[in-house]
Design a protein around this motif. Structure first.
Motif, PDB file in Angstrom:
ATOM      1  N   GLY A 275       0.822  -1.201   0.000  1.00  0.00           N
ATOM      2  CA  GLY A 275       0.000   0.000   0.000  1.00  0.00           C
ATOM      3  C   GLY A 275       0.860   1.257   0.000  1.00  0.00           C
ATOM      4  O   GLY A 275       0.541   2.250  -0.671  1.00  0.00           O
ATOM      5  N   THR A 276       1.957   1.205   0.736  1.00  0.00           N
ATOM      6  CA  THR A 276       2.888   2.340   0.780  1.00  0.00           C
ATOM      7  C   THR A 276       3.485   2.608  -0.594  1.00  0.00           C
ATOM      8  O   THR A 276       3.529   3.758  -1.059  1.00  0.00           O
ATOM      9  CB  THR A 276       4.010   2.062   1.795  1.00  0.00           C
ATOM     10  N   LEU A 277       3.959   1.561  -1.251  1.00  0.00           N
ATOM     11  CA  LEU A 277       4.579   1.729  -2.570  1.00  0.00           C
ATOM     12  C   LEU A 277       3.562   2.222  -3.594  1.00  0.00           C
ATOM     13  O   LEU A 277       3.850   3.141  -4.382  1.00  0.00           O
ATOM     14  CB  LEU A 277       5.184   0.400  -3.031  1.00  0.00           C
ATOM     15  N   PHE A 278       2.389   1.644  -3.582  1.00  0.00           N
ATOM     16  CA  PHE A 278       1.346   2.053  -4.523  1.00  0.00           C
ATOM     17  C   PHE A 278       0.906   3.489  -4.251  1.00  0.00           C
ATOM     18  O   PHE A 278       0.681   4.276  -5.181  1.00  0.00           O
ATOM     19  CB  PHE A 278       0.155   1.103  -4.422  1.00  0.00           C
ATOM     20  N   GLY A 279       0.794   3.841  -2.984  1.00  0.00           N
ATOM     21  CA  GLY A 279       0.414   5.195  -2.624  1.00  0.00           C
ATOM     22  C   GLY A 279       1.440   6.213  -3.072  1.00  0.00           C
ATOM     23  O   GLY A 279       1.091   7.325  -3.498  1.00  0.00           O
ATOM     24  N   LEU A 280       2.726   5.855  -2.985  1.00  0.00           N
ATOM     25  CA  LEU A 280       3.781   6.754  -3.463  1.00  0.00           C
ATOM     26  C   LEU A 280       3.637   6.991  -4.960  1.00  0.00           C
ATOM     27  O   LEU A 280       3.749   8.129  -5.433  1.00  0.00           O
ATOM     28  CB  LEU A 280       5.155   6.168  -3.148  1.00  0.00           C
ATOM     29  N   LEU A 282       0.887   6.723  -6.786  1.00  0.00           N
ATOM     30  CA  LEU A 282      -0.303   7.546  -7.019  1.00  0.00           C
ATOM     31  C   LEU A 282      -0.023   9.018  -6.714  1.00  0.00           C
ATOM     32  O   LEU A 282      -0.433   9.914  -7.470  1.00  0.00           O
ATOM     33  CB  LEU A 282      -1.458   7.052  -6.145  1.00  0.00           C
ATOM     34  N   GLY A 283       0.664   9.253  -5.616  1.00  0.00           N
ATOM     35  CA  GLY A 283       0.942  10.626  -5.231  1.00  0.00           C
ATOM     36  C   GLY A 283       1.829  11.350  -6.219  1.00  0.00           C
ATOM     37  O   GLY A 283       1.561  12.504  -6.592  1.00  0.00           O
ATOM     38  N   LEU A 284       2.878  10.687  -6.670  1.00  0.00           N
ATOM     39  CA  LEU A 284       3.836  11.330  -7.567  1.00  0.00           C
ATOM     40  C   LEU A 284       3.270  11.554  -8.961  1.00  0.00           C
ATOM     41  O   LEU A 284       3.752  12.432  -9.691  1.00  0.00           O
ATOM     42  CB  LEU A 284       5.104  10.485  -7.666  1.00  0.00           C
ATOM     43  N   HIS A 285       2.289  10.778  -9.344  1.00  0.00           N
ATOM     44  CA  HIS A 285       1.733  10.899 -10.695  1.00  0.00           C
ATOM     45  C   HIS A 285       0.322  11.469 -10.702  1.00  0.00           C
ATOM     46  O   HIS A 285      -0.383  11.390 -11.715  1.00  0.00           O
ATOM     47  CB  HIS A 285       1.766   9.539 -11.399  1.00  0.00           C
ATOM     48  N   SER A 286      -0.070  12.055  -9.601  1.00  0.00           N
ATOM     49  CA  SER A 286      -1.369  12.714  -9.533  1.00  0.00           C
ATOM     50  C   SER A 286      -1.280  14.083 -10.208  1.00  0.00           C
ATOM     51  O   SER A 286      -0.271  14.787 -10.099  1.00  0.00           O
ATOM     52  CB  SER A 286      -1.782  12.889  -8.067  1.00  0.00           C
ATOM     53  N   PRO A 287      -2.323  14.492 -10.907  1.00  0.00           N
ATOM     54  CA  PRO A 287      -2.355  15.849 -11.493  1.00  0.00           C
ATOM     55  C   PRO A 287      -2.181  16.925 -10.433  1.00  0.00           C
ATOM     56  O   PRO A 287      -1.624  17.989 -10.705  1.00  0.00           O
ATOM     57  CB  PRO A 287      -3.729  15.924 -12.141  1.00  0.00           C
ATOM     58  N   LEU A 288      -2.635  16.643  -9.215  1.00  0.00           N
ATOM     59  CA  LEU A 288      -2.486  17.619  -8.135  1.00  0.00           C
ATOM     60  C   LEU A 288      -1.018  17.833  -7.800  1.00  0.00           C
ATOM     61  O   LEU A 288      -0.579  18.953  -7.516  1.00  0.00           O
ATOM     62  CB  LEU A 288      -3.244  17.139  -6.896  1.00  0.00           C
ATOM     63  N   LEU A 340       0.874   7.934   2.199  1.00  0.00           N
ATOM     64  CA  LEU A 340       1.831   8.491   1.236  1.00  0.00           C
ATOM     65  C   LEU A 340       1.196   9.572   0.383  1.00  0.00           C
ATOM     66  O   LEU A 340       1.876  10.499  -0.076  1.00  0.00           O
ATOM     67  CB  LEU A 340       2.395   7.382   0.359  1.00  0.00           C
ATOM     68  N   LEU A 341      -0.109   9.474   0.160  1.00  0.00           N
ATOM     69  CA  LEU A 341      -0.806  10.509  -0.614  1.00  0.00           C
ATOM     70  C   LEU A 341      -0.841  11.838   0.143  1.00  0.00           C
ATOM     71  O   LEU A 341      -0.790  12.912  -0.476  1.00  0.00           O
ATOM     72  CB  LEU A 341      -2.235  10.058  -0.920  1.00  0.00           C
ATOM     73  N   ILE A 342      -0.925  11.777   1.453  1.00  0.00           N
ATOM     74  CA  ILE A 342      -1.031  13.011   2.246  1.00  0.00           C
ATOM     75  C   ILE A 342       0.166  13.939   2.034  1.00  0.00           C
ATOM     76  O   ILE A 342      -0.012  15.113   1.663  1.00  0.00           O
ATOM     77  CB  ILE A 342      -1.223  12.665   3.736  1.00  0.00           C
ATOM     78  N   PRO A 343       1.422  13.487   2.243  1.00  0.00           N
ATOM     79  CA  PRO A 343       2.535  14.420   2.069  1.00  0.00           C
ATOM     80  C   PRO A 343       2.912  14.693   0.621  1.00  0.00           C
ATOM     81  O   PRO A 343       3.431  15.773   0.311  1.00  0.00           O
ATOM     82  CB  PRO A 343       3.688  13.727   2.808  1.00  0.00           C
ATOM     83  N   THR A 344       2.666  13.748  -0.289  1.00  0.00           N
ATOM     84  CA  THR A 344       3.106  13.939  -1.671  1.00  0.00           C
ATOM     85  C   THR A 344       2.142  14.775  -2.492  1.00  0.00           C
ATOM     86  O   THR A 344       2.554  15.497  -3.406  1.00  0.00           O
ATOM     87  CB  THR A 344       3.295  12.581  -2.374  1.00  0.00           C
ATOM     88  N   THR A 345       0.851  14.708  -2.184  1.00  0.00           N
ATOM     89  CA  THR A 345      -0.152  15.359  -3.041  1.00  0.00           C
ATOM     90  C   THR A 345      -1.158  16.214  -2.293  1.00  0.00           C
ATOM     91  O   THR A 345      -1.319  17.392  -2.583  1.00  0.00           O
ATOM     92  CB  THR A 345      -0.918  14.288  -3.847  1.00  0.00           C
ATOM     93  N   LEU A 346      -1.838  15.644  -1.329  1.00  0.00           N
ATOM     94  CA  LEU A 346      -2.978  16.321  -0.710  1.00  0.00           C
ATOM     95  C   LEU A 346      -2.573  17.586   0.033  1.00  0.00           C
ATOM     96  O   LEU A 346      -3.202  18.646  -0.134  1.00  0.00           O
ATOM     97  CB  LEU A 346      -3.712  15.350   0.224  1.00  0.00           C
ATOM     98  N   VAL A 347      -1.547  17.489   0.862  1.00  0.00           N
ATOM     99  CA  VAL A 347      -1.134  18.658   1.647  1.00  0.00           C
ATOM    100  C   VAL A 347      -0.579  19.776   0.766  1.00  0.00           C
ATOM    101  O   VAL A 347      -1.016  20.933   0.892  1.00  0.00           O
ATOM    102  CB  VAL A 347      -0.115  18.248   2.735  1.00  0.00           C
TER     103      VAL A 347
END
Length: 364
Positions: A275-280, A282-288, A340-347
């Motif tokens: 989940g951590t790896l997949f979340g990373l 998703l975060g790095l390749h999110s449009p956000l 992982l989504l929180i620090p890479t994208t959402l915040v």
């Protein structure tokens, strides 16, 4: 009854085993007192010594085990390093995930005992009393003991953060002492963990593709690592190997049932890491993320770090029941991905949006 003494090793042989001894060579007769028995007994002696002589450092040892847990890497170290040095942050995740995955496979192969149950089940001490080992809330790990996951994870993570040196050596020493003190590992298991962790960190750190991996590669690696572990588990099970043999031992010998946690089982660890790896990915390749990665001011980075740590602390408070295993594993995977989504994208996206609104309000 026949008692054999091989240095510090004492074996007691009774009945037919005593008669059988006369027909065996000295080396084969000591089968019960092999090198692993000696290693385990010395490890127990060291654990008793640490618990007796250094009991005042229980808090320090507990803290060391907590810091060495990969949970700390994902929920604390990563958000900081991701904004201070992005490449170091990415390397932390890859080293931690791949290292822990390898640790899982090695545990299934090596079948390592743990002190807190070995001391109750071994025949090494014969009719004599077994050493008395204390247990703590973090003692009752449910997976096999070799190599130590805490020592291995800490070695890989601190190698990435500070490199080989005095600071890393000091951290690893305290972590290894902690795992022995807690009666969760034998000394040879933590040593094996340190060596393996450094090797994993050295190999992964040389892979430059991890810094620009596509979402497809993140998905492929997540699927491959998960499938390999599951298929390997099924293969060994088909061959008659019980890979959950340690769970019964943990439940039998842990002094408090509530200290046996399902989240310390191998599959729970596997799905958290995936989940951590997949979340990373998703975060790095999110449009956000694409819209916010241009923000490089120190104030913005510090804001992202502090807000991320706060939100991750709140997320960490979210716990769920382990009564339904499918639901438990799914939620473990999802929680790790969100972490992982929180620090890479959402915040960063939220802060960019807030700052943009403030600038627009000032213009008005």
């Amino acid at each position: 009854m026949l008692t054999l003494i091989f240095g510090p090793c004492t074996c007691v042989i009774k009945g037919r085993e005593s008669a059988e001894f006369g027909r065996l060579s000295a080396s084969s007769s000591a089968r019960g007192c092999d090198i692993m028995d000696l290693l385990h007994s010395w490890g127990v002696e060291l654990a008793v010594h640490l618990q007796t002589k250094y009991s005042q450092y229980e808090g320090l040892f507990g803290l060391a085990s907590t810091v060495a847990d990969l949970h700390t890497t994902f929920f604390f170290f990563f958000p900081i390093w991701f904004y201070l040095r992005r490449d170091t942050g990415l390397r932390l995740i890859w080293v931690a995930v791949l290292g822990d995955w390898l640790n899982l496979v090695l545990k299934w192969v090596l079948f390592g005992e743990r002190p807190y149950w070995w001391v109750h089940e071994t025949r090494f001490y014969g009719a004599g009393p077994s050493p008395s080992l204390q247990q703590f809330p973090i003692t009752c790990e449910t997976g096999p003991g070799s190599p130590s996951g805490h020592a291995m994870g800490a070695a890989g993570v601190w190698y990435v953060m500070v490199g080989l040196g005095m600071l890393m050596g000091l951290v690893e020493l305290v972590v290894c002492m902690s795992r022995v003190y807690m009666a969760a590992h034998f000394p040879h298991q933590v040593i094996a963990g340190v060596i393996t962790g450094v090797l994993v960190a050295e190999v992964v750190s040389k892979q430059t593709w991890i810094y620009s991996a596509s979402m497809g590669k993140y998905s492929y690696m997540t699927l491959f690592l998960t499938s390999f572990a599951v298929c390997f588990y099924l293969l060994l099970k088909a061959l008659g190997v019980d890979l959950l043999w340690t769970l019964e031992k943990a439940q039998r010998w842990c002094v408090k049932p509530e200290w046996v946690h399902l989240d310390s089982t191998p599959f729970a660890s596997l799905l958290r890491n995936m989940g951590t790896l997949f979340g990373l990915g998703l975060g790095l390749h999110s449009p956000l993320y694409t819209k916010t990665k241009e923000s490089t001011s120190t104030t913005f980075k510090m804001g992202c770090i502090f807000v991320s740590l706060f939100l991750l602390h709140l997320l960490d408070e979210w716990t769920f029941s382990s009564e339904n295993l499918v639901t438990f594993y799914f939620l473990s995977f999802s929680k790790s991905a969100v972490a992982l989504l929180i620090p890479t994208t959402l915040v960063p996206w939220a802060l960019c949006w807030i700052f943009k609104r403030k600038r627009e309000d000032k213009k008005l």
